[in-house]
Design a protein around this motif. Structure first.
Motif, PDB file in Angstrom:
ATOM      1  N   ARG A  46      40.319  42.688  39.843  1.00 54.62           N
ATOM      2  CA  ARG A  46      41.180  41.230  40.293  1.00 54.62           C
ATOM      3  C   ARG A  46      41.371  41.092  41.925  1.00 54.62           C
ATOM      4  O   ARG A  46      41.130  39.992  42.472  1.00 54.62           O
ATOM      5  CB  ARG A  46      42.465  41.342  39.814  1.00 54.62           C
ATOM      6  CG  ARG A  46      43.069  39.830  39.649  1.00 54.62           C
ATOM      7  CD  ARG A  46      44.358  39.930  39.041  1.00 54.62           C
ATOM      8  NE  ARG A  46      44.395  40.359  37.514  1.00 54.62           N
ATOM      9  CZ  ARG A  46      45.353  41.385  37.411  1.00 54.62           C
ATOM     10  NH1 ARG A  46      46.504  41.808  38.407  1.00 54.62           N
ATOM     11  NH2 ARG A  46      45.262  42.224  36.194  1.00 54.62           N
ATOM     12  N   LYS A  47      41.685  42.121  42.650  1.00 60.10           N
ATOM     13  CA  LYS A  47      41.722  42.158  43.944  1.00 60.10           C
ATOM     14  C   LYS A  47      40.573  41.937  44.481  1.00 60.10           C
ATOM     15  O   LYS A  47      40.407  41.182  45.764  1.00 60.10           O
ATOM     16  CB  LYS A  47      42.441  43.600  44.515  1.00 60.10           C
ATOM     17  CG  LYS A  47      43.795  43.707  44.524  1.00 60.10           C
ATOM     18  CD  LYS A  47      44.249  44.907  45.062  1.00 60.10           C
ATOM     19  CE  LYS A  47      45.811  44.802  44.959  1.00 60.10           C
ATOM     20  NZ  LYS A  47      46.375  46.408  45.655  1.00 60.10           N
ATOM     21  N   LYS A  48      39.461  42.403  44.110  1.00 61.36           N
ATOM     22  CA  LYS A  48      38.292  42.216  44.726  1.00 61.36           C
ATOM     23  C   LYS A  48      37.674  40.975  44.536  1.00 61.36           C
ATOM     24  O   LYS A  48      37.173  40.263  45.554  1.00 61.36           O
ATOM     25  CB  LYS A  48      37.189  43.111  44.125  1.00 61.36           C
ATOM     26  CG  LYS A  48      35.862  43.322  44.753  1.00 61.36           C
ATOM     27  CD  LYS A  48      34.945  44.301  43.940  1.00 61.36           C
ATOM     28  CE  LYS A  48      33.769  44.688  44.716  1.00 61.36           C
ATOM     29  NZ  LYS A  48      32.912  45.557  43.836  1.00 61.36           N
ATOM     30  N   VAL A  49      38.021  40.295  43.539  1.00 56.30           N
ATOM     31  CA  VAL A  49      37.714  38.771  43.252  1.00 56.30           C
ATOM     32  C   VAL A  49      38.621  37.955  44.197  1.00 56.30           C
ATOM     33  O   VAL A  49      38.113  36.922  44.645  1.00 56.30           O
ATOM     34  CB  VAL A  49      37.855  38.346  41.888  1.00 56.30           C
ATOM     35  CG1 VAL A  49      37.635  36.839  41.645  1.00 56.30           C
ATOM     36  CG2 VAL A  49      36.778  39.036  40.969  1.00 56.30           C
ATOM     37  N   MET A  50      39.646  38.066  44.321  1.00 60.43           N
ATOM     38  CA  MET A  50      40.667  37.220  45.216  1.00 60.43           C
ATOM     39  C   MET A  50      40.172  37.530  46.608  1.00 60.43           C
ATOM     40  O   MET A  50      40.184  36.500  47.315  1.00 60.43           O
ATOM     41  CB  MET A  50      42.037  37.872  45.151  1.00 60.43           C
ATOM     42  CG  MET A  50      42.658  37.485  43.644  1.00 60.43           C
ATOM     43  SD  MET A  50      42.448  35.778  43.185  1.00 60.43           S
ATOM     44  CE  MET A  50      43.911  35.216  44.125  1.00 60.43           C
ATOM     45  N   ARG A  51      39.710  38.459  47.032  1.00 59.99           N
ATOM     46  CA  ARG A  51      39.368  39.013  48.358  1.00 59.99           C
ATOM     47  C   ARG A  51      38.081  38.094  48.616  1.00 59.99           C
ATOM     48  O   ARG A  51      37.760  37.309  49.716  1.00 59.99           O
ATOM     49  CB  ARG A  51      39.142  40.224  48.783  1.00 59.99           C
ATOM     50  CG  ARG A  51      38.708  40.610  50.141  1.00 59.99           C
ATOM     51  CD  ARG A  51      38.796  41.917  50.318  1.00 59.99           C
ATOM     52  NE  ARG A  51      38.125  42.242  51.703  1.00 59.99           N
ATOM     53  CZ  ARG A  51      38.629  42.105  52.821  1.00 59.99           C
ATOM     54  NH1 ARG A  51      39.634  41.764  52.822  1.00 59.99           N
ATOM     55  NH2 ARG A  51      37.633  42.715  53.853  1.00 59.99           N
ATOM     56  N   ALA A  52      37.138  38.056  47.578  1.00 58.00           N
ATOM     57  CA  ALA A  52      35.815  37.371  47.874  1.00 58.00           C
ATOM     58  C   ALA A  52      36.009  35.770  47.842  1.00 58.00           C
ATOM     59  O   ALA A  52      35.546  35.121  48.757  1.00 58.00           O
ATOM     60  CB  ALA A  52      34.910  37.552  46.642  1.00 58.00           C
TER      61      ALA A  52
END
Length: 63
Positions: A46-52
């Motif tokens: 989820r963090k990875k997607v939000m950062r992207a």
């Protein structure tokens, strides 16, 4: 176990420096920190997607 060969007459500070370098290369501290702050894979994704998404928005506003 880390073994640091110390030559006769070698300074203690140099030997400590060698030990610290070898210790860092093993990655023990990094592993310990990762284990203490365990993050569930779903939260990490989820963090990875939000950062992207955030980076993509920044790039769009820049253009």
């Amino acid at each position: 176990m880390i073994v640091v060969p110390v030559k006769e007459g070698e300074n203690i500070e140099k030997a400590l420096k060698k030990f610290k370098r070898k210790f860092e290369k093993t990655g023990v501290i990094k592993e310990l920190r990762n284990r203490q702050a365990f993050e569930k894979p779903s939260v990490a994704n989820r963090k990875k997607v939000m950062r992207a998404i955030y980076i993509q928005k920044l790039q769009q506003t820049e253009e």
